[in-house]
Design a protein around this motif. Structure first.
Motif, PDB file in Angstrom:
ATOM      1  N   LEU A   1       1.091  -0.928   0.080  1.00 23.87           N
ATOM      2  CA  LEU A   1       0.321  -0.136  -0.017  1.00 23.87           C
ATOM      3  C   LEU A   1       0.622   0.949   0.073  1.00 23.87           C
ATOM      4  O   LEU A   1       0.707   2.770  -0.499  1.00 23.87           O
ATOM      5  CB  LEU A   1      -1.275  -0.018   1.103  1.00 23.87           C
ATOM      6  N   GLN A   2       2.162   1.026   0.953  1.00 25.95           N
ATOM      7  CA  GLN A   2       2.608   2.403   0.941  1.00 25.95           C
ATOM      8  C   GLN A   2       3.586   2.694  -0.337  1.00 25.95           C
ATOM      9  O   GLN A   2       3.911   3.431  -0.567  1.00 25.95           O
ATOM     10  CB  GLN A   2       3.460   2.161   2.028  1.00 25.95           C
ATOM     11  N   HIS A   3       3.877   1.345  -0.577  1.00 26.07           N
ATOM     12  CA  HIS A   3       4.474   1.786  -2.456  1.00 26.07           C
ATOM     13  C   HIS A   3       3.227   2.229  -2.926  1.00 26.07           C
ATOM     14  O   HIS A   3       3.639   3.223  -4.182  1.00 26.07           O
ATOM     15  CB  HIS A   3       5.214   0.542  -2.927  1.00 26.07           C
ATOM     16  N   LEU A   4       2.235   1.607  -3.322  1.00 28.26           N
ATOM     17  CA  LEU A   4       1.388   1.974  -4.999  1.00 28.26           C
ATOM     18  C   LEU A   4       1.175   3.561  -4.228  1.00 28.26           C
ATOM     19  O   LEU A   4       0.526   4.247  -5.048  1.00 28.26           O
ATOM     20  CB  LEU A   4      -0.103   1.280  -4.844  1.00 28.26           C
ATOM     21  N   GLU A   5       0.656   3.726  -3.366  1.00 33.13           N
ATOM     22  CA  GLU A   5       0.676   5.453  -3.031  1.00 33.13           C
ATOM     23  C   GLU A   5       2.032   6.220  -3.238  1.00 33.13           C
ATOM     24  O   GLU A   5       1.432   7.094  -3.952  1.00 33.13           O
ATOM     25  CB  GLU A   5       0.146   5.756  -0.943  1.00 33.13           C
ATOM     26  N   ARG A   6       2.548   5.922  -2.903  1.00 32.38           N
ATOM     27  CA  ARG A   6       4.071   6.828  -3.476  1.00 32.38           C
ATOM     28  C   ARG A   6       3.908   6.938  -5.416  1.00 32.38           C
ATOM     29  O   ARG A   6       4.228   7.787  -5.249  1.00 32.38           O
ATOM     30  CB  ARG A   6       4.932   6.472  -2.944  1.00 32.38           C
ATOM     31  N   VAL A   7       3.979   5.773  -6.109  1.00 33.45           N
ATOM     32  CA  VAL A   7       3.918   5.835  -7.564  1.00 33.45           C
ATOM     33  C   VAL A   7       2.363   6.374  -7.541  1.00 33.45           C
ATOM     34  O   VAL A   7       3.313   7.224  -8.934  1.00 33.45           O
ATOM     35  CB  VAL A   7       4.144   4.043  -7.514  1.00 33.45           C
ATOM     36  N   LEU A   8       1.681   6.051  -7.978  1.00 30.11           N
ATOM     37  CA  LEU A   8      -0.154   6.986  -8.570  1.00 30.11           C
ATOM     38  C   LEU A   8       0.372   8.068  -8.059  1.00 30.11           C
ATOM     39  O   LEU A   8      -0.390   8.649  -9.245  1.00 30.11           O
ATOM     40  CB  LEU A   8      -0.716   5.572  -7.953  1.00 30.11           C
ATOM     41  N   ALA A   9       0.768   8.052  -6.788  1.00 25.45           N
ATOM     42  CA  ALA A   9       1.165   9.814  -6.622  1.00 25.45           C
ATOM     43  C   ALA A   9       1.556  10.851  -7.497  1.00 25.45           C
ATOM     44  O   ALA A   9       0.941  12.030  -7.846  1.00 25.45           O
ATOM     45  CB  ALA A   9       0.994   9.995  -4.703  1.00 25.45           C
ATOM     46  N   ARG A  10       2.538   9.731  -7.489  1.00 25.62           N
ATOM     47  CA  ARG A  10       3.343  10.995  -8.953  1.00 25.62           C
ATOM     48  C   ARG A  10       3.849  10.354 -10.727  1.00 25.62           C
ATOM     49  O   ARG A  10       4.063  11.075 -11.211  1.00 25.62           O
ATOM     50  CB  ARG A  10       4.796  10.377  -8.304  1.00 25.62           C
ATOM     51  N   MET A  11       2.565   9.071 -10.914  1.00 32.18           N
ATOM     52  CA  MET A  11       2.492   9.608 -11.685  1.00 32.18           C
ATOM     53  C   MET A  11       2.379   9.386 -12.613  1.00 32.18           C
ATOM     54  O   MET A  11       1.057  10.482 -12.992  1.00 32.18           O
ATOM     55  CB  MET A  11       1.657   7.414 -11.777  1.00 32.18           C
ATOM     56  N   ALA A  12       2.882   9.151 -14.176  1.00 37.02           N
ATOM     57  CA  ALA A  12       1.645  10.307 -15.323  1.00 37.02           C
ATOM     58  C   ALA A  12       2.028   9.058 -16.381  1.00 37.02           C
ATOM     59  O   ALA A  12       2.425   8.320 -16.278  1.00 37.02           O
ATOM     60  CB  ALA A  12       2.931  10.441 -15.840  1.00 37.02           C
TER      61      ALA A  12
ATOM     62  N   PHE B   1       5.987   1.915 -16.545  1.00 39.00           N
ATOM     63  CA  PHE B   1       5.491   1.125 -16.334  1.00 39.00           C
ATOM     64  C   PHE B   1       3.874   1.436 -17.337  1.00 39.00           C
ATOM     65  O   PHE B   1       3.446   1.988 -16.018  1.00 39.00           O
ATOM     66  CB  PHE B   1       4.980   0.767 -14.577  1.00 39.00           C
ATOM     67  N   PRO B   2       3.432  -0.351 -17.614  1.00 39.90           N
ATOM     68  CA  PRO B   2       2.356   0.292 -18.219  1.00 39.90           C
ATOM     69  C   PRO B   2       2.213   0.114 -17.403  1.00 39.90           C
ATOM     70  O   PRO B   2       1.530  -0.412 -15.796  1.00 39.90           O
ATOM     71  CB  PRO B   2       2.200  -0.510 -19.167  1.00 39.90           C
ATOM     72  N   LEU B   3      -0.096   0.537 -17.089  1.00 39.27           N
ATOM     73  CA  LEU B   3      -1.035   0.757 -16.215  1.00 39.27           C
ATOM     74  C   LEU B   3      -1.157  -0.034 -15.651  1.00 39.27           C
ATOM     75  O   LEU B   3      -1.562  -0.469 -14.740  1.00 39.27           O
ATOM     76  CB  LEU B   3      -2.391   1.835 -16.432  1.00 39.27           C
ATOM     77  N   SER B   4      -1.152  -1.110 -16.302  1.00 37.17           N
ATOM     78  CA  SER B   4      -2.286  -2.768 -16.640  1.00 37.17           C
ATOM     79  C   SER B   4      -1.510  -3.168 -15.792  1.00 37.17           C
ATOM     80  O   SER B   4      -2.125  -4.485 -14.816  1.00 37.17           O
ATOM     81  CB  SER B   4      -1.881  -3.542 -17.471  1.00 37.17           C
ATOM     82  N   TYR B   5      -0.227  -2.843 -15.081  1.00 40.76           N
ATOM     83  CA  TYR B   5       1.400  -3.397 -14.275  1.00 40.76           C
ATOM     84  C   TYR B   5       0.863  -3.341 -12.754  1.00 40.76           C
ATOM     85  O   TYR B   5       0.344  -3.983 -12.108  1.00 40.76           O
ATOM     86  CB  TYR B   5       2.325  -2.986 -14.480  1.00 40.76           C
ATOM     87  N   TRP B   6       0.524  -1.615 -12.571  1.00 43.19           N
ATOM     88  CA  TRP B   6      -0.268  -1.009 -11.573  1.00 43.19           C
ATOM     89  C   TRP B   6      -1.326  -1.356 -10.885  1.00 43.19           C
ATOM     90  O   TRP B   6      -2.063  -1.392  -9.678  1.00 43.19           O
ATOM     91  CB  TRP B   6      -0.070   0.251 -11.300  1.00 43.19           C
ATOM     92  N   ARG B   7      -1.953  -1.818 -12.198  1.00 40.70           N
ATOM     93  CA  ARG B   7      -4.119  -2.647 -11.747  1.00 40.70           C
ATOM     94  C   ARG B   7      -3.513  -3.551 -11.412  1.00 40.70           C
ATOM     95  O   ARG B   7      -3.953  -4.687 -10.646  1.00 40.70           O
ATOM     96  CB  ARG B   7      -4.533  -2.538 -13.625  1.00 40.70           C
ATOM     97  N   THR B   8      -2.377  -4.861 -12.054  1.00 38.53           N
ATOM     98  CA  THR B   8      -2.292  -6.323 -11.154  1.00 38.53           C
ATOM     99  C   THR B   8      -2.034  -6.062  -9.972  1.00 38.53           C
ATOM    100  O   THR B   8      -2.148  -6.533  -9.250  1.00 38.53           O
ATOM    101  CB  THR B   8      -1.492  -7.025 -12.597  1.00 38.53           C
ATOM    102  N   ARG B   9      -1.144  -5.202  -9.403  1.00 38.73           N
ATOM    103  CA  ARG B   9      -0.500  -5.152  -7.664  1.00 38.73           C
ATOM    104  C   ARG B   9      -1.554  -4.928  -7.534  1.00 38.73           C
ATOM    105  O   ARG B   9      -1.471  -4.900  -6.186  1.00 38.73           O
ATOM    106  CB  ARG B   9       0.707  -4.347  -8.201  1.00 38.73           C
ATOM    107  N   LEU B  10      -2.286  -3.886  -8.054  1.00 42.03           N
ATOM    108  CA  LEU B  10      -3.744  -2.854  -6.705  1.00 42.03           C
ATOM    109  C   LEU B  10      -4.905  -4.108  -6.629  1.00 42.03           C
ATOM    110  O   LEU B  10      -5.592  -4.534  -5.717  1.00 42.03           O
ATOM    111  CB  LEU B  10      -3.814  -1.591  -7.634  1.00 42.03           C
TER     112      LEU B  10
END
Length: 70
Positions: A10-21, A26-35
């Motif tokens: 959760l901490q990692h995703l909060e940091r990354v997604l807050a800064r993501m453009a 990394f494709p958004l599908s990568y972050w969707r899978t992790r979330l």
């Protein structure tokens, strides 16, 4: 996932997604899978709330850049 792994994720995703453009390397599908893995876990209410906010943020990114991460 155990509680320590959930908190770390959760901490990692909060940091990354807050800064993501949309052009993030990394494709958004990568972050969707992790979330989705986090959302599928047994979460305490505070973790569920944080994961829900991340889901909303990621959905907004996916809407803005629908071809990224497909």
């Amino acid at each position: 996932m155990d509680n320590y792994q959930l908190e770390s994720e959760l901490q990692h995703l909060e940091r990354v997604l807050a800064r993501m453009a949309a052009e993030h390397r990394f494709p958004l599908s990568y972050w969707r899978t992790r979330l989705n893995a986090v959302l599928a876990a047994r979460l305490v209410p505070s973790q569920r709330s944080r994961a829900s906010r991340l889901d909303e943020l990621l959905r907004a990114l996916e809407t803005r850049a629908p071809t990224v991460g497909c």
